[in-house]
Write a protein that holds these residues in place. Sequence first.
Motif, PDB file in Angstrom:
ATOM      1  N   ILE A 260       4.717   6.098  -1.582  1.00 47.14           N
ATOM      2  CA  ILE A 260       4.515   6.371  -0.166  1.00 47.14           C
ATOM      3  C   ILE A 260       4.851   5.134   0.659  1.00 47.14           C
ATOM      4  N   LYS A 261       5.588   5.329   1.738  1.00 44.75           N
ATOM      5  CA  LYS A 261       5.922   4.242   2.641  1.00 44.75           C
ATOM      6  C   LYS A 261       4.994   4.296   3.847  1.00 44.75           C
ATOM      7  N   ALA A 262       4.267   3.203   4.062  1.00 44.42           N
ATOM      8  CA  ALA A 262       3.329   3.154   5.172  1.00 44.42           C
ATOM      9  C   ALA A 262       2.996   1.708   5.488  1.00 44.42           C
ATOM     10  N   ALA A 263       2.494   1.477   6.694  1.00 49.52           N
ATOM     11  CA  ALA A 263       2.134   0.130   7.113  1.00 49.52           C
ATOM     12  C   ALA A 263       0.871  -0.352   6.428  1.00 49.52           C
ATOM     13  N   GLU A 264       0.135   0.555   5.819  1.00 45.85           N
ATOM     14  CA  GLU A 264      -1.056   0.183   5.078  1.00 45.85           C
ATOM     15  C   GLU A 264      -1.249   1.177   3.940  1.00 45.85           C
ATOM     16  N   LEU A 265      -1.639   0.668   2.786  1.00 42.61           N
ATOM     17  CA  LEU A 265      -1.895   1.525   1.630  1.00 42.61           C
ATOM     18  C   LEU A 265      -3.203   1.073   1.002  1.00 42.61           C
ATOM     19  N   CYS A 266      -4.264   1.799   1.330  1.00 40.99           N
ATOM     20  CA  CYS A 266      -5.614   1.409   0.923  1.00 40.99           C
ATOM     21  C   CYS A 266      -6.149   2.170  -0.290  1.00 40.99           C
ATOM     22  N   PRO A 267      -5.939   3.486  -0.396  1.00 47.72           N
ATOM     23  CA  PRO A 267      -6.630   4.232  -1.454  1.00 47.72           C
ATOM     24  C   PRO A 267      -6.275   3.751  -2.858  1.00 47.72           C
ATOM     25  N   SER A 268      -7.293   3.622  -3.702  1.00 49.57           N
ATOM     26  CA  SER A 268      -7.058   3.319  -5.109  1.00 49.57           C
ATOM     27  C   SER A 268      -6.513   4.563  -5.794  1.00 49.57           C
TER      28      SER A 268
ATOM     29  N   LEU B 196       6.142  13.556 -10.376  1.00 52.82           N
ATOM     30  CA  LEU B 196       5.906  14.969 -10.683  1.00 52.82           C
ATOM     31  C   LEU B 196       5.831  15.852  -9.443  1.00 52.82           C
ATOM     32  N   TRP B 197       5.142  15.391  -8.412  1.00 51.34           N
ATOM     33  CA  TRP B 197       5.098  16.146  -7.165  1.00 51.34           C
ATOM     34  C   TRP B 197       4.715  15.225  -6.006  1.00 51.34           C
ATOM     35  N   GLN B 198       5.069  15.664  -4.809  1.00 49.95           N
ATOM     36  CA  GLN B 198       4.688  14.991  -3.572  1.00 49.95           C
ATOM     37  C   GLN B 198       4.176  16.031  -2.595  1.00 49.95           C
ATOM     38  N   ALA B 199       3.199  15.658  -1.767  1.00 47.15           N
ATOM     39  CA  ALA B 199       2.617  16.598  -0.808  1.00 47.15           C
ATOM     40  C   ALA B 199       2.321  15.872   0.496  1.00 47.15           C
ATOM     41  N   GLN B 200       2.327  16.609   1.578  1.00 46.78           N
ATOM     42  CA  GLN B 200       2.039  16.062   2.898  1.00 46.78           C
ATOM     43  C   GLN B 200       0.555  16.223   3.228  1.00 46.78           C
ATOM     44  N   LYS B 201      -0.269  15.888   2.282  1.00 45.54           N
ATOM     45  CA  LYS B 201      -1.716  15.890   2.449  1.00 45.54           C
ATOM     46  C   LYS B 201      -2.254  14.630   1.796  1.00 45.54           C
ATOM     47  N   GLY B 202      -3.232  13.991   2.434  1.00 45.87           N
ATOM     48  CA  GLY B 202      -3.772  12.784   1.846  1.00 45.87           C
ATOM     49  C   GLY B 202      -4.739  12.095   2.769  1.00 45.87           C
ATOM     50  N   SER B 203      -5.037  10.854   2.441  1.00 48.71           N
ATOM     51  CA  SER B 203      -5.945  10.026   3.217  1.00 48.71           C
ATOM     52  C   SER B 203      -5.323   8.651   3.364  1.00 48.71           C
ATOM     53  N   ASN B 204      -5.565   8.010   4.494  1.00 49.36           N
ATOM     54  CA  ASN B 204      -5.004   6.700   4.746  1.00 49.36           C
ATOM     55  C   ASN B 204      -5.869   5.579   4.175  1.00 49.36           C
ATOM     56  N   VAL B 205      -7.154   5.849   3.971  1.00 49.76           N
ATOM     57  CA  VAL B 205      -8.081   4.803   3.534  1.00 49.76           C
ATOM     58  C   VAL B 205      -8.863   5.211   2.294  1.00 49.76           C
ATOM     59  N   GLY B 206      -9.594   6.315   2.368  1.00 50.49           N
ATOM     60  CA  GLY B 206     -10.456   6.719   1.265  1.00 50.49           C
ATOM     61  C   GLY B 206      -9.687   7.185   0.047  1.00 50.49           C
ATOM     62  N   SER B 207     -10.206   6.863  -1.133  1.00 49.45           N
ATOM     63  CA  SER B 207      -9.569   7.228  -2.397  1.00 49.45           C
ATOM     64  C   SER B 207     -10.009   8.618  -2.846  1.00 49.45           C
ATOM     65  N   PRO B 208      -9.269   9.232  -3.761  1.00 50.90           N
ATOM     66  CA  PRO B 208      -9.629  10.558  -4.258  1.00 50.90           C
ATOM     67  C   PRO B 208     -10.527  10.485  -5.500  1.00 50.90           C
ATOM     68  N   VAL B 209     -11.139  11.603  -5.843  1.00 52.89           N
ATOM     69  CA  VAL B 209     -11.785  11.771  -7.134  1.00 52.89           C
ATOM     70  C   VAL B 209     -11.173  13.000  -7.808  1.00 52.89           C
ATOM     71  N   TYR B 210     -11.220  12.994  -9.128  1.00 52.39           N
ATOM     72  CA  TYR B 210     -10.634  14.081  -9.923  1.00 52.39           C
ATOM     73  C   TYR B 210     -11.742  14.832 -10.656  1.00 52.39           C
TER      74      TYR B 210
END
Length: 420
Positions: free
Chosen positions: A254-262, A297-311
């Motif tokens: 992902i290209k962005a000015a900030e990449l925070c999520p682990s 494998l895949w890319q999607a236009q959904k996400g978070s700029n700061v908070g990380s995900p859980v699985y």
Amino acid sequence: MKPLIFLAAAVVSIHASDWPQFRGLTADGVTTDTNLPLTWSEKENLVWRTKLPGPGSSSPVISSGKVFLTCYSGYGIDVKNPGDMKNLRRHALCLDRQSGKILWNHEIATDLPNKPFTGTYITTHGYASSSAVTDGKSVFFFMGNAGVFAYTVDGKPVWNVSVGEKAHDWGAGSSPILYGDLLIVNAAHESNQLLALDRKTGKTVWSVSGFPASWNTPALVKVNGHDELVVNSNGKLRAFDPANGRELWFCSSIKAAELCPSIVAHDGIIFVLGHPGGQSQAVRAGGSGDVSATHLLWQAQKGSNVGSPVYKDGHLYFINDSRGVATCLDAKTGAVVYEQPLASRQKRDRWYSTPLLAGDRLYCVGRETGTYVLAAKPRFELLATNVIADDTSITNASPGVSDGQIFLRSNQYAYCFGRQ
């Protein structure tokens, strides 16, 4: 294949009930503790509350009967009267786990300039954002361009070193991690480096450069019998041998000015979030060189700029930080399973913390509207909303967990809640 539990193999002082680093023992926001309280307030299920010396965004780290936090004071508390930056102090704090009493408090100063307090950007997260990491005997704090500081868990100073002199408008965001005898620090904004320090002496063992726009806490993944250290940065996801810093592979990201999520990983698949508009992708771990054509494998236009995900059970859960929308994606395809706002438009909050997964519950902390407890299943269900009515200060910190208790912090207080 789950995220590597990299502390336990090297250090016997860490216990299964500890929360020794950002996002917990397995560094993925997951706890095996299922006895956490569902509801709490300033009167219900409150074990203790402790006034802090100042604000901060670090998450509670719990080990050896102690809670470790950071905060700052002396400058940048009031927008109208920020004060003199020469008086800025970072605090490395230790609280008693049972009572919340502050056991020790080391004040850290630097002559290097930081970005001025303006009421935005740097002050969204403050001057003390990185969470500590502990091996049960020592505890390590990353304080941006003020340096990295090591103490015994009883508060005796061991060493401190500089990892770069630069300061960014948004401050420091990544947290250090441990790998065997190494302390790994993403100092992208201080010196454009990823460094591995000897955790006993602070001396640099290896370093690599090339990490634009990365507030990303490094993560470790075990792949085909070996360990990979994975860090996301603007446009490139990179994997290294954590023992020596040799780059193993990289993938377009992902290209962005900030990449925070682990990142989080499951069964050899790495899941990445980022971008203010919300983007995500899945990458197969392993390989050599540029794996963009074979491992993305895949890319999607959904996400978070700061908070990380859980699985959990084939799904990714996260909160879009700017819109306050709880999101569930199919981890195999990236398809949206559900999206649900967590507050009305009039009360829309910012969500800079990372969800905590405890059994069949997700604990999601908003900056101003409290903690929302959701069902951890691919159908939205709000189980509880917990608010501390007499604490109106914000929080950007993710929770910590230990022995059936949940630990939270705001800009004013540290809290411990448990079933009463």
